[in-house]
Scaffold this motif. Structure first.
Motif: not given
Length: 94
Positions: A76-89
């Protein structure tokens, strides 16, 4: 960071401390010009992705990876993050 394991080698050595802007693309909509001209507050565009789809990560116009959105802190805080699943070479980035 002075840890030698974090040192970058190769074609981008020496610029690893330069800040960049990471843009997160959660989806795209394709409205018509008429739809754009008639926009009002509270209008909604349907995106081409759902909540559970991965998001694209860009530096400039270069796709650098993908990830999933996650809520940070307490629910409910509304703060977002991104969990990295793929990285380009790296060769695709330089």
């Amino acid at each position: 960071m002075s840890d030698e394991s974090n040192q970058t080698e190769g074609p981008i050595a020496g610029i690893s401390d330069v800040p960049v802007t990471l843009t997160v693309s959660v989806g795209r909509a394709r409205p018509t010009v008429g739809e754009l001209l008639s926009l009002t507050a509270d209008d909604i565009f349907t995106l081409d992705k759902s909540l559970d789809d991965p998001v694209d990560l860009y530096v400039g116009d270069h796709l650098v990876g993908r990830g999933v959105l996650e809520e940070l802190d307490e629910p409910g805080s509304g703060r977002l993050g991104i969990r990295i699943t793929e990285i380009a070479p790296i060769k695709d980035l330089v």
